[in-house]
Scaffold this active site. Structure first.
Site, PDB file in Angstrom:
ATOM      1  N   TYR A 184       0.869  -1.179   0.000  1.00 43.95           N
ATOM      2  CA  TYR A 184       0.000   0.000   0.000  1.00 43.95           C
ATOM      3  C   TYR A 184       0.901   1.223   0.000  1.00 43.95           C
ATOM      4  CZ  TYR A 184      -4.290   2.491   1.414  1.00 43.95           C
ATOM      5  OH  TYR A 184      -5.370   3.330   1.477  1.00 43.95           O
ATOM      6  N   ARG A 237      -5.631  10.569 -11.045  1.00 46.67           N
ATOM      7  CA  ARG A 237      -5.023  11.227  -9.871  1.00 46.67           C
ATOM      8  C   ARG A 237      -4.599  10.140  -8.889  1.00 46.67           C
ATOM      9  NH1 ARG A 237      -7.336  11.945  -4.590  1.00 46.67           N
ATOM     10  NH2 ARG A 237      -5.869  10.242  -4.546  1.00 46.67           N
ATOM     11  N   LYS A 255      -5.745  -1.820  -2.970  1.00 45.68           N
ATOM     12  CA  LYS A 255      -6.910  -1.550  -2.100  1.00 45.68           C
ATOM     13  C   LYS A 255      -7.672  -2.847  -1.853  1.00 45.68           C
ATOM     14  CE  LYS A 255      -6.793   3.060  -1.794  1.00 45.68           C
ATOM     15  NZ  LYS A 255      -6.912   3.900  -0.611  1.00 45.68           N
ATOM     16  N   GLU A 327     -11.881   5.204  -6.985  1.00 46.66           N
ATOM     17  CA  GLU A 327     -10.589   5.477  -6.359  1.00 46.66           C
ATOM     18  C   GLU A 327      -9.703   6.296  -7.292  1.00 46.66           C
ATOM     19  OE1 GLU A 327      -9.926   3.883  -3.112  1.00 46.66           O
ATOM     20  OE2 GLU A 327      -8.448   5.498  -3.145  1.00 46.66           O
ATOM     21  N   ASP A 328      -9.173   7.352  -6.768  1.00 47.48           N
ATOM     22  CA  ASP A 328      -8.152   8.141  -7.454  1.00 47.48           C
ATOM     23  C   ASP A 328      -8.571   8.656  -8.836  1.00 47.48           C
ATOM     24  OD1 ASP A 328      -6.902   7.634  -5.119  1.00 47.48           O
ATOM     25  OD2 ASP A 328      -5.093   6.742  -5.955  1.00 47.48           O
ATOM     26  N   ASP A 350     -13.722   6.555  -2.100  1.00 43.18           N
ATOM     27  CA  ASP A 350     -12.787   6.416  -0.994  1.00 43.18           C
ATOM     28  C   ASP A 350     -12.067   7.722  -0.679  1.00 43.18           C
ATOM     29  OD1 ASP A 350     -11.381   4.888   0.881  1.00 43.18           O
ATOM     30  OD2 ASP A 350      -9.735   4.546  -0.520  1.00 43.18           O
ATOM     31  N   ASP A 351     -11.745   8.486  -1.717  1.00 42.39           N
ATOM     32  CA  ASP A 351     -10.960   9.708  -1.507  1.00 42.39           C
ATOM     33  C   ASP A 351     -11.810  10.831  -0.936  1.00 42.39           C
ATOM     34  OD1 ASP A 351      -8.502   8.630  -2.763  1.00 42.39           O
ATOM     35  OD2 ASP A 351      -9.859   8.471  -4.467  1.00 42.39           O
ATOM     36  N   ASN A 492      -0.416  11.770   0.016  1.00 39.12           N
ATOM     37  CA  ASN A 492       0.334  10.534  -0.214  1.00 39.12           C
ATOM     38  C   ASN A 492       1.031  10.570  -1.571  1.00 39.12           C
ATOM     39  OD1 ASN A 492      -0.561   9.060   2.116  1.00 39.12           O
ATOM     40  ND2 ASN A 492      -2.575   8.973   1.142  1.00 39.12           N
TER      41      ASN A 492
HETATM   42  O1  LIG Z   1      -4.225   5.198  -1.006  1.00 39.16           O
HETATM   43  C1  LIG Z   1      -3.998   5.866   0.023  1.00 39.16           C
HETATM   44  O2  LIG Z   1      -3.013   5.706   0.731  1.00 39.16           O
HETATM   45  C2  LIG Z   1      -5.011   6.887   0.440  1.00 39.16           C
HETATM   46  C3  LIG Z   1      -5.754   7.373  -0.713  1.00 39.16           C
HETATM   47  O3  LIG Z   1      -6.809   6.883  -1.061  1.00 39.16           O
HETATM   48  C4  LIG Z   1      -5.121   8.392  -1.574  1.00 39.16           C
HETATM   49  O4  LIG Z   1      -4.144   9.012  -1.166  1.00 39.16           O
HETATM   50  O5  LIG Z   1      -5.611   8.569  -2.689  1.00 39.16           O
HETATM   51 MG   LIG Z   2      -7.153   7.144  -3.136  1.00 42.68          MG
END
Ligand SMILES: O=C([O-])CC(=O)C(=O)O
Ligand SMILES: [Mg+2]
Length: 636
Positions: A184, A237, A255, A327-328, A350-351, A492
């Site tokens: 991760y 992203r 994830k 996600e992202d 999630d974000d 991150n």
């Molecule tokens: O993945 C991770 O560590 C947390 C997250 O969702 C991101 O930063 O987009």
């Molecule tokens: Mg994310």
């Protein structure tokens, strides 16, 4: 289509990795042999004939049935409610011998017992020794620790996942604090950047513009039929690293491995997806090892149509209770996708939502150290994107629930700085819609440090994706008007963190309550050791998803995020507080996830959004009993 012993086989059901599904498995006149691709004559594959319709209806893996009858396979209750009955009964092949050793779902390596070696054509294919699962874990950990470079450790873990899935998960569960930074953030970020160069075996499902019009069929190429959670990205992203195009696949894969390890969702129910609509990253477009479409990103109607087809195909294939985690995605799509599909699908961003819930939990816990209620604090964010505005909204919602003050008023306690400075009313006309609720009355301020000095927040949250932005001056300013400044550097991976733990403690003379999105090692300052927490959505999404699944929820509701935050904050012990920690250790994550799942499920029942009836009496116990265990099954 071909037929064996009177049962129909579709090519689809026999190609790729296959599963056995029922307890009433019927071994086809052993040693009847049929190749996994449907061609008779492969000595290494034996076949089970299954009928998926005889499934029991437990929501997730039940580990009680640990002995497999009649062959090697997943024999547990699964939810057949979402099964497309037009494609069942479907038949599955089960590997033995040489193929068994190369099938990550069933392989046990040296842990195959003498009896299993006899009955599954393994004699001579393994050295004589039989070892325990625990010894395999010990050996793998020793071997992974030999690598100094985190990316090498990541690659070793991915190889293990492709070789022996249960060993991979046992390793991860038993060593979660050590291995989380590998599978991760931060290492997964580097892996995505170099994904093309380190690419070995494909993981997950790639859906590109080339597949437009065919997504329904593409989903059928995936070997598993009973999907409960999908994590999908379009790679625009990735963490704070920007557009990584198709190479973002590392994120859904990572994830979902946490969904299993931390939340107990069985691996076969998890589907990582990357939607490839091109990339605007010139470096990748010019990189000979890039694995994605070599074109600039599709936008507008072309983009919307592909996403729409995907969302529709998912519901058609897996029913309406499959959880789709966005996600992202970049800001300009993330909010719109959540709003668009939030009313028709079980979707979770999630974000926006996961990060919000984890940060709110940290703030609730931090109040034990700094005092006051949430509404008595003042918040300043650097970064007004998905994470920043998502967190802000959830804080405002919680304040409003606690005090009865309308949301429009509680929002006024929260300020935001973006790349153009403080978000103020005079900028309203040109602000993106998701920033508008945060435009308050104030004169324009360009620099973060000046905004800090003017607003005097008690809580400073970094969610900008821009590293090193909490400078010494910023942290020192926070420490001048706060006895214990709360500082969260959420971006991150580690390279993008707004400041390091060491900087936060040193510049605040040891007074900061600090948490970060990526992990930092404990810091020694003036003879005292400061351990900081990881405010990462990994605390929330696995348990949150488990709660949705065990209740059969059909929609996500904000109140579920609030109870997830409460559940997480309740898991911080006195002992943690004494060390200045506002998050519990990840070592207890499965217990934490069960508590989060129970509260989320209870809320789903309360809101009338749960479909799995009757409601279990003890939801924590029920959640725990549903969790996947990586223990090997015995193959008789
Ligand atoms: O993945 C991770 O560590 C947390 C997250 O969702 C991101 O930063 O987009
Ligand atoms: Mg994310």
């Amino acid at each position: 289509m071909f037929s064996l012993n009177g049962s129909s086989f579709t090519n689809n059901s026999l190609s790729g990795v296959s599963r056995c599904l029922t307890q009433s498995s019927r071994r086809v006149s052993a040693p009847m042999v049929v190749a996994a691709n449907g061609k008779p004559g492969d000595r290494n594959v034996s076949v089970l004939v299954e009928n998926a319709l005889t499934e029991s209806a437990a929501p997730v893996e039940k580990e009680t049935k640990s002995t497999v009858t009649g062959g090697v396979g997943d024999v547990y209750g699964e939810d057949s409610a979402t099964e497309d009955q037009s494609i069942t009964p479907w038949t599955l092949s089960v590997a033995s011998g040489y193929s068994l050793l190369r099938n990550p779902h069933y392989n046990k390596g040296l842990a195959f017992t003498e009896r299993e070696r006899d009955s599954h054509y393994l004699r001579g294919l393994l050295p004589p020794v039989v070892v325990s699962h625990d010894l395999q874990v010990k050996k793998m950990m020793n071997s992974i620790r030999q690598y100094d470079v985190p990316l090498q450790r990541y690659m070793a873990m991915m190889d293990l996942q492709e070789m022996n899935e249960r060993l991979f998960y046992k390793l991860l569960i038993d060593n979660v604090e050590e291995l989380l930074p590998i599978v991760y953030t931060p290492t997964v970020g580097e892996a995505c950047q170099k994904y093309g160069s380190i690419f070995r075996r494909p993981q997950g499902l790639f859906i590109s513009l080339k597949e437009k019009g065919k997504i329904h069929e593409v989903l059928k190429n995936w070997p598993e039929k009973k999907i409960q959670v999908i994590v999908v990205t379009d790679g625009e992203r990735i963490l704070g690293l920007g557009d990584l195009g198709c190479q973002g696949m590392g994120i859904p894969v990572g994830k979902l491995s946490l969904y299993t390890a931390l939340g107990g969702i069985r691996p076969s129910a998890c589907l990582p997806v990357t939607i490839d609509v091109g990339t605007n990253n010139e470096n990748l477009l010019n990189n000979e090892f890039y694995i994605g479409l070599r074109r600039r990103r599709a936008t507008g109607q072309e983009y919307a149509e592909l996403l729409d087809e995907f969302m529709y195909a998912v519901k058609q294939n897996y029913g309406e209770k499959v959880l789709i985690q966005f996600e992202d995605f970049a800001n300009h799509n993330a909010f719109d996708l959540l709003a668009k599909y939030g009313t028709s699908h079980l979707v979770f961003n999630d974000d926006i939502q996961g990060t919000a819930s984890v940060v709110l939990a940290g703030l609730m816990a931090a109040l034990n150290l700094v005092g006051g209620t949430l509404a008595e604090h003042t918040f300043l964010f650097l970064g007004a994107g998905e994470a920043g505005t998502g967190i802000a909204e959830l804080i405002a919602l919680e304040m409003s629930k606690q005090t009865g003050i309308p949301l429009e008023e509680t929002r006024k306690k929260i300020w935001m700085v973006d790349s153009k400075g403080l978000i103020v009313k005079s900028r309203m006309e040109v602000l993106q819609h998701f920033k508008r609720p945060w435009a308050h009355d104030h004169e324009p301020v360009k620099e973060l440090v000046n905004a800090v000095k003017s607003i005097k927040p008690t809580v400073l949250i970094g969610s900008s994706g821009a590293g090193r932005t909490f400078t010494k001056e910023v942290v020192q300013a926070m420490a001048t008007f706060n006895e214990k400044p709360i500082i969260f550097a959420l971006s991150n991976p580690t390279s993008q963190s707004e400041c390091t733990a060491e900087e936060a403690y040193t510049w605040s003379e040891g007074r900061a309550i600090f948490a970060s999105g990526s992990p930092f090692a404990p810091v020694e300052y003036n003879g005292k050791v400061y351990a900081s927490g990881q405010a990462n959505n990994a605390y929330i999404f696995p348990g949150f998803g488990l709660g949705l699944i065990i209740s059969g929820a059909i929609r996500v509701h904000d109140d579920m995020l609030l109870v997830a935050s409460e559940a997480l904050a309740e898991q911080v012990s006195e002992e943690n507080f004494e060390k200045g920690l506002i998050y519990p250790p990840f070592a207890n994550i499965r217990k934490i996830s069960a508590h989060i799942a129970a509260k989320v499920a209870a809320k789903a029942y309360e809101l009338g959004l749960a479909t799995r009836l009757p409601e279990p009496k003890n939801l924590v116990e029920y959640a725990e009993s549903c969790m996947y265990s990586p223990a090997y099954r015995s193959y008789r």
